[in-house]
Design a protein around this motif. Structure first.
Motif, short mmCIF file in Angstrom:
data_model
loop_
_atom_site.label_atom_id
_atom_site.label_comp_id
_atom_site.label_asym_id
_atom_site.label_seq_id
_atom_site.Cartn_x
_atom_site.Cartn_y
_atom_site.Cartn_z
N PHE A 179 0.82 -1.16 0.06
CA PHE A 179 -0.17 0.13 0.06
C PHE A 179 0.84 1.23 0.00
CE2 PHE A 179 -3.45 -2.73 2.16
CZ PHE A 179 -3.94 -2.99 1.13
N ILE A 180 2.04 1.14 0.90
CA ILE A 180 3.00 2.23 1.00
C ILE A 180 4.38 2.05 0.68
CG2 ILE A 180 3.20 4.54 1.99
CD1 ILE A 180 0.73 4.11 3.90
N ILE A 215 -5.62 0.14 -2.18
CA ILE A 215 -6.20 0.67 -1.01
C ILE A 215 -7.87 0.67 -1.42
CG2 ILE A 215 -6.60 2.52 0.72
CD1 ILE A 215 -3.47 3.07 0.23
N SER A 216 -7.95 1.14 -2.50
CA SER A 216 -9.50 1.37 -3.05
C SER A 216 -10.12 -0.46 -2.95
CB SER A 216 -9.50 1.88 -4.24
OG SER A 216 -10.90 2.01 -4.78
N ASN A 217 -9.41 -1.05 -3.71
CA ASN A 217 -9.90 -2.43 -3.69
C ASN A 217 -10.25 -3.23 -2.16
OD1 ASN A 217 -9.47 -2.63 -6.54
ND2 ASN A 217 -7.60 -3.70 -6.38
N LEU A 218 -9.24 -2.59 -1.34
CA LEU A 218 -9.51 -3.06 -0.13
C LEU A 218 -10.73 -2.78 0.61
CD1 LEU A 218 -8.02 -4.97 2.24
CD2 LEU A 218 -7.21 -2.56 3.21
N ALA A 240 -3.51 10.68 -2.40
CA ALA A 240 -3.40 9.78 -3.58
C ALA A 240 -4.94 9.24 -3.82
CB ALA A 240 -2.60 8.76 -3.12
N LEU A 241 -5.76 9.19 -2.55
CA LEU A 241 -6.90 8.47 -2.76
C LEU A 241 -8.05 9.85 -3.29
CD1 LEU A 241 -6.65 6.35 0.14
CD2 LEU A 241 -7.49 5.77 -2.05
#
Lengths: 267, 267
Positions: free
Chosen positions: A105-106, A134-137, A172-173
């Motif tokens: 993730f990072i 992260i979006s998938n999670l 990022a998000l």
């Protein structure tokens, strides 16, 4: 875009079980996608002392040697992170505790040695956060809880500042979500008079920020915090809110909470 | 159904960085869905000693008091788990390190006090594993890495045997995947003569198991391991393989690996 809150907590929440309990309850009550980022608190220092590991300082700067990295990996990713996750599960948040190594993730870069060798400290850049993963999670139904650790992608864990992680995640998000970054700390927000909690400034836009700096209302320790906040906003984050952890419930109730920094406030 | 491997490693892999390196490389090379489960190794004992926490034993049984729970949470979920995750990321496995609290994946019941109070030890039952949540995580592209910790759903972390976790995961996920459970240990598999690695028994079905017990070829320590394995098979797991960690690569190359226990072997 769907709303996302990236919320950072520090020692004043982590080190106080009552504060933590109320914060995690309020965090659960908040609607929408959420990411929690937590720092270390005093426990890492206590465990280091118990293990006989001395804090290494060079020119007054804290160094993460291999022994310290082992301790923070144990305390941040183990003790603190899993305690928070277990508490959140009790309240009904489907939390999942993470470092930057998990899910890749990072990914950080070990800080280059110039005059000081900071040791196993990871710096972030524009491509550090894997927003898709992260979006998938989150879309799979999980609420990420990040501690202040990253990796270099080559098997090495790295120590990274929790404020920096929170900001990098939010930026990022912001491409995927309508993102608000929230820094919880011990004061109600940005105060005109640091000794008067009633002097809270509700909203600051970039123009007002320049004025506040000229008037020396914002100075010293607050400057880097707010500079970073406005950088995040310039990079697409909708707003940065600085507020007191035990007032997070107000946000859930649509009551005014802390100091709201954004491009478009009317101040 | 899609194939899934649930693979358990213990101290002989975790405590030896070279063994761990090769194992994680072989693990990465294995096709299909995978879940890794790891125990604690010697590090938890070392850290406990350094912290001056004495191992508590009652009637020869190890007790998990609150101090010990803190240490295993640090060491299992922090130090060991995140080291494994960072290594797997290096090899290209999109690993995510977990306890049973994360994602509410494994909810245990604190062991009831009869004659002995085992402390913060969690027992599993038929509804402990949340197979849907774990399946969601895997379908989102992540490879779960579980340490030997669970939670009670009420905010309390619990210490749970890694073999038990591996078996419970395999049984619960057998409804979703064509599941093989693999126990890595220090021997090549089930041996006719414990001192002769060439006496490996390749396959055992329930009938052959009864014969091997009658012939006293399988006895003492191996009995509970194999009893549990055949219970897992009776509950839907396709096969249980007991083999040496450094030979896992054979499985990826479709070469014979360890001792394969299943319902339908011709032995």
């Amino acid at each position: 875009m769907k709303p996302l809150y990236v919320i950072k907590i520090g020692g004043n929440v982590i080190d106080n079980s009552e504060n933590l309990y109320h914060f995690l309850k309020d965090f659960t009550a908040l609607d929408g996608y959420k990411i929690l980022v937590h720092g270390g608190g005093k426990i890492a220092t206590q465990i280091s002392e118990q293990l006989g590991i001395e804090a290494k300082l060079v020119d007054g700067r804290r160094i993460t040697d291999i022994e310290t990295l082992r301790v923070v990996t144990m305390v941040y990713a183990g003790l603190i992170n899993k305690n928070i996750v277990a508490q959140l599960q009790r309240f009904g948040t489907n939390a999942i505790g993470l470092t930057g190594a998990d899910g890749n993730f990072i990914k950080a870069v070990k800080r280059p040695v110039k005059t000081i060798d900071y040791g196993f400290v990871g710096d972030l850049n524009n491509s550090s956060v894997n927003a898709n993963n992260i979006s998938n999670l989150m879309e799979a139904g999980f609420t990420p809880v990040f501690c202040a650790l990253t990796h270099d992608g080559d098997g090495q864990m790295l120590n990274t500042n929790a404020d920096t992680i929170a900001s990098a995640l939010a930026v990022a998000l912001a491409k995927h979500y309508d993102t608000t970054l929230i820094y919880c700390f011990e004061k109600k927000g940005v105060l005109k008079d640091i000794n008067d909690e009633d002097s809270l400034i509700r909203e600051i836009n970039p123009l007002r920020y320049e004025e506040l700096k000229k008037e020396h209302i914002i100075h010293s320790g607050m400057l880097p915090k707010l500079d970073n906040a406005f950088t995040a906003i310039a990079c697409g984050v909708k707003a940065v809110v600085i507020g007191k952890s035990d007032e997070l419930g107000k946000l859930g109730n649509n009551e005014p909470f802390g100091t709201r920094l954004s491009k478009s406030n009317i101040s």
